[in-house]
Every structure is written in C-alpha cells, then in structure tokens.
Design an enzyme around this catalytic site. Structure first.
Site, short mmCIF file in Angstrom:
data_model
loop_
_atom_site.label_atom_id
_atom_site.label_comp_id
_atom_site.label_asym_id
_atom_site.label_seq_id
_atom_site.Cartn_x
_atom_site.Cartn_y
_atom_site.Cartn_z
N ASP A 67 0.80 -1.28 -0.14
CA ASP A 67 -0.34 0.55 -0.10
C ASP A 67 0.76 0.96 -0.11
O ASP A 67 0.95 2.23 -0.17
CB ASP A 67 -1.26 0.42 1.98
CG ASP A 67 -1.93 -0.16 0.67
OD1 ASP A 67 -2.91 -1.81 -0.76
OD2 ASP A 67 -2.75 -2.00 1.99
N LYS A 107 -6.32 -2.03 -7.07
CA LYS A 107 -6.67 -1.19 -5.54
C LYS A 107 -7.53 -0.48 -5.98
O LYS A 107 -8.53 -0.82 -6.98
CB LYS A 107 -5.54 -0.50 -5.59
CG LYS A 107 -4.15 -1.47 -5.32
CD LYS A 107 -4.84 -2.93 -3.85
CE LYS A 107 -3.48 -3.68 -3.76
NZ LYS A 107 -4.06 -4.40 -2.63
O1 SPQ Z 1 -9.41 -2.30 2.04
P1 SPQ Z 1 -8.52 -1.79 0.86
O2 SPQ Z 1 -9.45 -0.65 0.13
O3 SPQ Z 1 -8.62 -2.80 -0.19
O4 SPQ Z 1 -7.58 -1.58 1.09
C1 SPQ Z 1 -5.97 -1.23 0.99
C2 SPQ Z 1 -5.34 0.16 1.00
O5 SPQ Z 1 -4.68 0.73 0.75
O6 SPQ Z 1 -6.10 0.59 2.03
C3 SPQ Z 1 -5.40 -1.74 -0.54
F1 SPQ Z 1 -6.15 -0.94 -1.80
O7 SPQ Z 1 -5.19 -2.24 1.60
C4 SPQ Z 1 -5.43 -3.58 1.77
C5 SPQ Z 1 -3.85 -4.07 1.20
O8 SPQ Z 1 -3.77 -3.30 -0.18
C6 SPQ Z 1 -5.74 -4.31 2.89
C7 SPQ Z 1 -5.28 -5.47 2.79
C8 SPQ Z 1 -5.79 -6.23 4.55
O9 SPQ Z 1 -6.45 -5.71 5.19
O10 SPQ Z 1 -5.79 -7.63 4.47
C9 SPQ Z 1 -4.25 -6.14 2.76
C10 SPQ Z 1 -3.71 -6.04 1.28
O11 SPQ Z 1 -4.61 -6.06 0.60
P2 SPQ Z 1 -4.77 -7.31 -0.77
O12 SPQ Z 1 -5.67 -7.91 -2.17
O13 SPQ Z 1 -3.12 -7.38 -0.77
O14 SPQ Z 1 -4.64 -8.62 0.38
#
Ligand code: SPQ
Length: 729
Positions: A611, A638
């Site tokens: 992120d 994202k």
């Molecule tokens: O919740 P959201 O919108 O997907 O938020 C993001 C962010 O930047 O705030 C991604 F856009 O964070 C995710 C992160 O990229 C939060 C997260 C989690 O809490 O498990 C995991 C990550 O996503 P992913 O797809 O890699 O599992």
C-alpha cells in the site's frame, strides 16, 4: 445547448429549472406554457425574468422549441401528452420532472401507444414546502440527485442531451429502472409524506389542538415539515404510486402494532433494540448521504517546507477491521483501543451492527463489542454497504458464506469495480453460493450454507485479503482449511484469531484452520497504521531540514517493507522503543532528511509494502538515479489502478515516470525533482496523500482533485500534515 426551451407548468420546479438553465447559459430563449387559470403565475414568471415569454396556446409555446420539459403534477400528464401530440417533433427532446415514473410512462403510452423515443422521463429529487414560481431559485438542483428512467427504446441522443443538461445545471445524474425508482421513492419520500400528513391530520383534529401546536417546537415540527407540501401535488403522487405505497403502509402498520405490543408487555429491552437499530441506521445513512452528496474535496499544496515534530497517526486499518469482525464472533465483551475512526473501518462496524451486534463507540478510538458468538450473527435487513473498503468486502464474503442466512454486499463505484473472483472462486470450491456480476464484481449475493467443505488453496497472488477470507470461511467448514501464499502477506488475521483463543496454525507459507475453535473476548490495542505513517516517513526523508517522530507505530514484519525499501535507498529511519502490544510489535519511528538514491526494489519486499508504493514513487522521483519496481501487478487492482494513475500524475508534474505492466521505472532528480500542476487522485486516498507529500519537493504548487476518500483511512491527514509543516489547504 438549446435554442428554445419550453417549460410546461412554471411553478417551483419549472421555475427553478428555467432559472438554472438561464444562469448556466443553456438556452437562448426560455418560454412557458400554462393555463388561463394560471395567468397570474405566468406573468409573474415573466416579470421576475424567469422566462422570456409565456403562452396560453400550446402550439405557439412549443413552436421551434428543441427542448420541452413538463413540470406539471403527475396527475395531468396524460392531458399534457394529448395536447402535445399534434405538435410532437422528432427533433425536439422531451422530458419531465414528475415524482413517479411508471404513471408518467403509462400516460405517454395511453396517448402515443408507445413511449416516444425522444421522451426521457426524469425526476429531480429536490423540492421545498413552498410552491409557485415565486419560490423558484437558481440553485435548487445544485448537487442534488436527478434520476432518469430511460427505457430500452429511448433515443441515446435524447438521453445524452438530458444527462448533459442536468449535469450542467449542477445536479448528480443517475439512471434507474422505472419500477425500481417508484419502489425506492415510495419508501423514501411518498410514505414519509403520508405519515406526516396523517399525523398532523390526527393531532390537528384533537380538542387540545391549540395546546399541541403551541408546544410543537421540537419533534412534531421536524417530523411534520413535509406536511406543508402542496396537497394537490401529493394527492397525485400518492395515487400514481399506490401500488408501491400500499404494501409499505401495511408493513408500517405491522411495525406499529409490534411497538404497541412491546409497550403493553413492558419489553423495554426490545424497544431499546428497535430504537438503537434505527438510531444507528440513520447515522449510517447520514454518513453515506454526506459522502455521496458531498462536494469533491481538492487539496492545494504550496511548494517546499520541512516536516518537524512528533505525532501519532491513527489506528491500523487492517487491524481495526479485524477487531470488529472477530470481536463480534467472540463470546463476551471485547474492548478495543486505538480503533481507526475512519470510513473504511466504520463500514465494517456498521455491517456488524446491521447483523445484530451491539457495538459501542468509537469514542476517542475506543470501541466495545458485545460479541454474539460464532453462530450468533443475524440476517441483516438490508444489503450491507461497505463503501470503499476492499478488506470489508473480501473478508466478509468468506465469513458470511458459512452463515445460516443470506446477505448482499455492495460498495461505492470504486469497490464495485474491483475484482472479487479471487475470493468467490475458491469459496465456490468450498461449496459457497455467491452470485456476483458477470464480470465478477460486486454486488455479491451470498446464499448462506451450513455445508462448507474445507479446501487446500494455493493462492495465485500474494493477498492477505484472500488468505483471510478463506481462513474466516474455514471457521465454518468441515475439515482443515489450508491456504498457502506465494510470498508472505500481512498476518493480522492469524495473530488476532490466536489472540481470541482460536487456533490457526502457521507453518512456513501455510496457514491452517478448522471449525472446532471458539473465540473468547479479549482486549485489543490497535497500534498506529504504518501505511499512514509512510507518508511522513517519505515526507521527512525528502524534505530538507526535517525531523519527525511517529509514535506507537505497528511494525509487524509483514508490513515493514516501506522501512526496508527506504533504508535501501539511503533513508535515515531509527526504530525506537520496540515493544509488543497485544501480540503485535510496536515502536516509535524517528526519521530525518537524507538524500536518497534510486534502486531496483527487491520483489520479495513488494507484498510487505503493497500500500506504500504511491508514496514510494514520490521518494523515487527525488532520488538520485533510476528506481525500478517490478512484480507489483496487484497495484493495478486497488482503489484505482495505482500504477497508471501515479504515472499520469507524476508525468504531469514533470517526473520521468514510465509505467510497466507490473511496476514503474522512475528517473529521479536531486534538484527540481518535481514540478507544479494539477493531478487527479481518482478517489484513491493513498494517491491523494502521496501527491500532497510531493509538494515538499515541488517547484510550484500542486493541486490534487478528488481527495474526499482520504477520509476512508486517514481523516486527520490534513491536520497532522500541516501541524508538521506541510503547506496544505
Ligand atoms: O481495504 P482496501 O480498500 O483493499 O485497502 C487497501 C489500502 O490501500 O488501504 C488496498 F487498496 O489495503 C489492503 C492491502 O492492499 C488491505 C489489506 C488487508 O487489510 O488485508 C490487504 C492488502 O490487500 P491485498 O489485496 O493485497 O490482500
């Protein structure tokens, strides 16, 4: 846009449309048609300059008009269509402003057999208790919704013209199916009007009416405001939409009878639950309304400056989500401190309230969750709206797949375009029944089942959300669910489940869970979010003369890629006071300015800093030489396509940034690294904050559009950033 607009019925709505069209220069000439009985109103409209001319003869009124808008009560639509029929012109665009749509289209059909293709039914959702042209105002539709209900045969050209017309007036245009419009409006507008009219009628007729009105300053006045609306118009609307209204009135009668019984039986707890559910639902609705109707927020950053001081950024978003989910499923009362009071985490909180969990707070970061146990959730009455939050939707789909009830998960535009197949496909192999849109996106319709079967899943991508989703589903599946990850991803779900006493085994790249455990309430101290701290880690590194301490930051090794990458680039970051809080490592981070150098970012660090890349790109732009990111394709799915959107913005600011399929190549500069200009964040909180930080090394001011979603993860960003020295307004 038009040479001549003819408004049929120049009252509050018609007059306001005319005023707004004139104000925005949308027509050379605006005229009105009305009946003889409305002559006074028509001449008043002319006197006020609302229209250029008026006619009592429909033929003369619509002659040469390229746009005709019918603003009469819906009850006379059929009559108006009959009058217009002999002069109907295929080159003219026709529309209306009626509050019910099925009746208007039925009126058109009864006159023309088929609804003319150049008639686009519209409903501006704006009004006031006052009526008549005197009450019309130029900004009645500013930022208000206008619902269009085109049908299959509607002309695209006419539809586009009406969309453009309303947008230019300042309204937010949405499209709906006719029946859906009428059902929604019956509940949100027509039923409340019936209630207000009925209540005033009931109380006004009582002997003590003088008393009632004398002391009616509070609730009565607020509740019955809409009973001041035009009775003729509302009779028309209610009659026209009675099909939708009558079942709602019947449901309300049942609800009232239930409340009466609760009072008779002295069931104060049940009454409290009904009131609190309503109270919270209204709060959520106000927040949603605020967000969807709020004006877009623009940040402006003046160039230069340094960051200095000590701050604590808000709580970790990932952990805040999980604290609500697991606290709700636990037995007993869970206390959370450091909870992130921001839209994404609140979406999760509201979802669990809607499933019957009593949750107090958040107040100063404190939340108390009265857990209902692993099988204690209740079917929500409405679809669960999860706003912008990918974490909420993906984790909830796993958790809800194994419940004994059905749910629908919805979200905002960004969330509704993010891929959900990555969770729905493995869940389907566990026996889950989830229906998504054809392209795999939300809304997700989940049919709960108690026959989930464990699977072993090798994740094709490194995603904590997919892993967590399957582990949560695994809590309800028969057998041992195992998930392997191609690279380590954040492990808050595993750690927190263990903290609640629910066994998750970790072995190398594998996490394993079964359905035999139970969660016992505990206390959770959510540390500050390293993803929010990242903006200041980069800001204080790239801005000269900076010195910042970030207190109580979570430094779980699955999240510290940002520190490792910045250190590889030459940043000066110290990790102080390391300690463990509630099973998670925490520290204070001290960062000072330093000259960075470009690097090839090791792919192993990518999931650990997933992120933080938007702000790392800003660091790369200020580093000496080239920085290359590879293996980060996930950034494209994202809240927006973070590779493309950052590359576009950086290029606008004069940075040599070349997007690649799975990353970016940036040629950094040590002086005049970033120029000024206007960039768009595409509603992505992290993009908005990253470009704000770029201002510290910019040669001119930077304007960033679409920043309202900063509230999803970091509402205090502007205050904390300016407190440290960023020149942000
Ligand atoms: O919740 P959201 O919108 O997907 O938020 C993001 C962010 O930047 O705030 C991604 F856009 O964070 C995710 C992160 O990229 C939060 C997260 C989690 O809490 O498990 C995991 C990550 O996503 P992913 O797809 O890699 O599992």
């Amino acid at each position: 846009m038009f040479n001549k607009i003819c408004i049929i019925g120049i009252g509050l709505i018609g007059g306001s449309i005319a005023r707004a069209a004139r104000e925005h220069g949308l027509s050379d000439c605006i005229v009105a048609y009305g009946r003889k009985s409305g002559l006074d109103n028509l001449s008043r409209a002319k006197e006020l300059g609302v229209i250029d001319a008026y006619y009592l003869d429909i033929e003369a009124a619509v002659k040469d008009a390229d746009c005709v808008i019918i603003c009469t009560p819906v009850g006379v639509m059929q009559q108006i269509f009959s009058m217009l029929k002999p002069f109907w012109n295929e080159h003219t665009v026709y529309s209306d402003a009626g509050s019910t749509k099925a009746s208007v289209l039925a009126a058109a059909r009864s006159v023309f057999t088929e609804v003319p293709t150049n008639f686009i039914a519209a409903h501006p959702i704006a009004g006031a208790e006052n009526s008549g042209v005197e009450a019309s105002v130029v900004d009645l539709f500013d930022n208000k919704r206008v619902v269009l209900t085109p049908i299959k045969s509607s002309s695209t050209d006419a539809l586009n013209k009406i969309i453009t017309f309303w947008r230019r007036i300042g309204a937010q245009v949405t499209q709906m199916e006719v029946d859906h419009h009428d059902a929604v409006l019956a509940a949100t507008s027509h039923l409340p009007h019936i209630l207000a009219f009925a209540l005033v009628d009931l109380l006004g007729k009582k002997d003590e009416q003088v008393e009632i009105f004398k002391y009616a300053a509070g609730g009565f006045k607020d509740f019955t405001r809409i009973a001041s609306s035009d009775p003729t118009m509302w009779v028309d609307i209610c009659m026209a939409n009675k099909q939708e209204l009558i079942p709602l009135i019947q449901q309300l009668q049942i609800k009232l009878a239930g409340m009466e019984q609760m009072l008779l039986d002295q069931q104060s707890q049940q009454i409290f639950e009904t009131f609190s559910y309503a109270n919270q639902a209204r709060q959520r609705f106000l927040t949603q309304l605020d967000n969807s109707m709020s004006q877009s927020i623009t940040f402006n950053v003046q160039p230069g400056g340094s960051l200095r001081g000590e701050i604590r950024v808000p709580g970790d978003k990932s952990m805040s989500h999980r604290s609500i989910m697991l606290g709700s499923l636990a037995e007993g009362v869970t206390h959370v401190t450091g909870f992130l009071d921001a839209e994404d985490a609140l979406a999760t909180l509201q979802a669990f309230r809607a499933m019957g969990v009593t949750i107090e707070g958040p107040k100063n970061g404190e939340v108390t969750i009265h857990g209902v146990g692993k099988h204690g959730l209740q079917e929500p009455k409405e679809p669960l709206y999860l706003g912008n939050s990918g974490t909420s939707m993906r984790l909830l789909s796993g958790l809800l797949a194994g419940q004994s009830f059905n749910t629908v998960l919805t979200g905002d535009e960004s969330l509704s375009s993010r891929p959900m197949k990555r969770v729905t496909a493995p869940l389907a192999t566990m026996g889950a029944n989830i229906k998504a849109q054809d392209d795999g996106t939300a809304p997700l319709h989940i049919t709960g089942t108690n026959s989930l079967k464990a699977i072993h899943y090798d994740m094709p991508m490194a995603s904590a959300q997919v892993k967590s989703c399957l582990l949560l589903a695994g809590m309800y599946a028969e057998g041992e669910t195992t998930v392997t990850e191609p690279a380590p991803t954040r492990d808050h779900t595993e750690r927190m489940l263990n903290g609640f006493g629910y066994r998750v085994q970790r072995e190398g790249d594998k996490a394993q869970i079964d359905s035999t455990g139970k969660l016992t309430a505990c206390t959770i101290d959510v540390p500050s979010d390293i993803s929010s701290a990242a903006f200041f880690l980069v800001g204080a590194t790239i801005a000269e003369n900076s010195d910042v301490t970030l207190k109580h930051v979570g430094i779980n090794p699955t999240r510290t890629g940002i520190i490792d990458i910045l250190r590889l680039m030459g940043a000066n970051i110290e990790i102080l006071n390391e300690r463990t809080v509630g099973g998670e490592p925490v520290a204070d981070l001290h960062v000072q300015s330093s000259q960075l150098k470009g690097i090839d970012i090791p792919e192993a660090l990518v999931p650990l800093a997933i992120d933080e890349f938007p702000v790392l790109f800003i660091a790369a732009a200020c580093a000496e030489g080239q920085t290359r990111l590879t293996g980060a394709k996930e950034l494209r799915v994202k809240e927006c396509d973070r590779i493309q959107v950052m590359a576009d913005g950086l290029q606008i600011l004069g940075v040599d940034a070349q997007p690649t399929e799975d990353g970016m190549v940036i040629q950094g500069k040590t002086t005049d690294a970033i120029g000024g200009g206007e960039v768009i964040s595409h509603g992505d909180h992290r993009i908005a904050m990253s470009f704000s930080i770029a201002g510290l090394r910019a040669t001119d001011s930077i304007t960033i559009h679409d920043c309202e979603n900063v509230n999803t993860s970091f509402p205090e960003f502007r205050n904390l950033a300016t407190h440290l020295g960023l020149k942000l307004t």
